[in-house]
Design an enzyme around this catalytic site. Structure first.
Site, PDB file in Angstrom:
ATOM      1  N   ASP A  77       0.812  -1.218   0.000  1.00 51.56           N
ATOM      2  CA  ASP A  77       0.000   0.000   0.000  1.00 51.56           C
ATOM      3  C   ASP A  77       0.843   1.265   0.000  1.00 51.56           C
ATOM      4  O   ASP A  77       2.010   1.277   0.387  1.00 51.56           O
ATOM      5  CB  ASP A  77      -0.951   0.010   1.198  1.00 51.56           C
ATOM      6  CG  ASP A  77      -0.223  -0.109   2.532  1.00 51.56           C
ATOM      7  OD1 ASP A  77       0.774  -0.867   2.617  1.00 51.56           O
ATOM      8  OD2 ASP A  77      -0.647   0.554   3.499  1.00 51.56           O
ATOM      9  N   GLU A 135      -0.486  -1.826   5.355  1.00 56.15           N
ATOM     10  CA  GLU A 135       0.505  -1.696   6.420  1.00 56.15           C
ATOM     11  C   GLU A 135       0.469  -0.303   7.022  1.00 56.15           C
ATOM     12  O   GLU A 135       0.662  -0.119   8.223  1.00 56.15           O
ATOM     13  CB  GLU A 135       1.904  -2.004   5.886  1.00 56.15           C
ATOM     14  CG  GLU A 135       2.995  -2.061   6.949  1.00 56.15           C
ATOM     15  CD  GLU A 135       3.551  -0.718   7.372  1.00 56.15           C
ATOM     16  OE1 GLU A 135       3.893  -0.556   8.556  1.00 56.15           O
ATOM     17  OE2 GLU A 135       3.639   0.187   6.517  1.00 56.15           O
TER      18      GLU A 135
END
Length: 400
Positions: A77, A135
């Site tokens: 991400d 994350e």
């Protein structure tokens, strides 16, 4: 040194990383990213499971012989940040940027999977390639839901490894440390409830602003007076919110902040101290209060024996002078949850290069990496697996 096999994938590594960089996605909304990851892994011939923890992807490589199962993890991400770099691969998504290196993590693990697939007949054991969403956005983060959905099972993972491209190290360097490497990152909110009124008549009020000011300073005594000086702890109040006008004493004041700790003892001590100090300040000012303390990522702890093993592999490839002991960082990382369940190592791949002007810190709108670091990370993934599973079962306990 980098093997010719890994070097032959340099262009592919860069192309993959730049593609992910141009089309960043955040949190669990990684639809394009996870699709490309899954398609790549399927094209290599791996068993692929999609939609793990919404948009996570897990691929399994079964060796020719039975043995241990190693997990290699990459986060996918990006951040909600406007990129200010003027590069051909600049983010095409307004307000979203890969400013932490996850685009590189994804590219490195994909190419490592491709290379290791070609070595399948040499492996005694299995490799799980885990591509994790979210994350950066915790809670809930992507690691915990992936664990809850069984990513460490079927087959059971014996060891887990992950890397992070690191702007504080020069490209070509590898940073490693056994024990606590990254902090537990918790969050708190304190609401002070008083009695509002006219700013000219404070004696009729119970002023939460005065108490908030006192509390901000009092909370700093936790580190200075309650924590062992040899322990690393951060207590930061990052947001204070109160009032609507210059001459009105408000009813409430809100404080929000973060706590970073490298041990569970310190973590619990800080939590208890925040409550006790808040209670004391509010009693002195006749206020009520509410505390919402959210546990964030756990302390990331590297297994000592495995850390020594990874260090030896890195030194054998890149030389002892390029493998450095790094200090703990107070940043959080939800790889910590995988390492709470199984032994493993999380380590840093140097990604900066001052001569190329690539030295901005993580989460900067100017963050970028020396793409030669992609070769280093890929080589480490490949060499670690081949060393541990290359026909030698349970390499760690045998000291090989």
């Amino acid at each position: 040194m980098i093997s010719q096999e890994v070097l032959s994938y340099k262009d592919e590594l860069i192309q993959l990383r730049r593609d992910f960089h141009m089309y960043p996605e955040v949190g669990f909304e990684l639809h394009r990213t996870s699709q490309k990851v899954a398609e790549y892994l399927e094209s290599v011939g791996l068993e692929v499971k999609r939609n793990v923890a919404q948009t996570g992807v897990v691929a399994l490589l079964k060796g020719a012989k039975p043995g241990k199962t190693i997990m290699l993890r990459a986060d996918m991400d990006a951040l909600t940040l406007q990129e200010l770099n003027n590069v051909p691969y600049k983010s095409k998504i307004d307000g979203v940027m890969h400013a932490c290196g996850h685009d590189g993590h994804t590219a490195m693990l994909l190419v490592a999977a491709k290379i290791l697939k070609a070595h399948q007949s040499e492996l005694s054991g299995n490799v799980k390639f885990v591509f994790q969403p979210s994350e950066e956005k915790f809670p809930p983060g992507g690691a915990l839901p992936m664990i809850e959905e069984g990513v460490l099972k079927n087959p059971d993972v014996d060891y887990a490894f992950g890397v992070h491209l690191w702007s504080q190290l020069d490209c070509g360097k590898i940073g490693i440390r056994s024990g606590a490497l990254m902090a537990a990152a918790d969050e708190f909110q304190i609401i002070l409830k008083g009695k509002g009124g006219h700013g000219a008549q404070p004696h009729y009020c119970k002023d939460p602003v005065i108490a908030a000011a006192e509390l901000v300073m009092a909370l700093q005594t936790i580190v200075s007076r309650k924590i062992d000086p040899f322990e690393s702890v951060v207590v930061t109040v990052g947001k204070v919110q109160a009032g609507s006008a210059f001459n009105i004493i408000p009813e409430t004041a809100i404080l929000q902040g973060t706590v970073r700790t490298l041990s569970e003892n310190s973590r619990n001590l800080v939590k208890e101290s925040i409550k006790r100090i808040t209670q004391g300040v509010c009693m002195a000012h006749e206020l009520d209060f509410e505390i919402d303390h959210k546990d964030g990522t756990a302390v990331l702890v590297n297994d000592e024996k495995l850390t020594d093993y990874v260090r030896k592999i890195a030194e054998g490839i890149f030389g002892k002078e390029n493998v450095v002991e790094v200090p703990p960082t107070m940043g959080g990382e939800d790889m910590s949850f995988f390492l709470k369940e199984v032994p493993g190592v999380f380590y840093f791949i140097g990604a900066s290069n001052s001569q190329k002007g690539l030295e901005r810190s993580h989460h900067s709108p100017y963050f970028d990496i020396d793409e030669d670091s992609l070769l280093v990370g890929t080589q480490m993934h490949v060499s670690l697996v081949l060393s541990m599973l290359g026909g030698k079962n349970d390499c760690i306990s045998k000291g090989c």
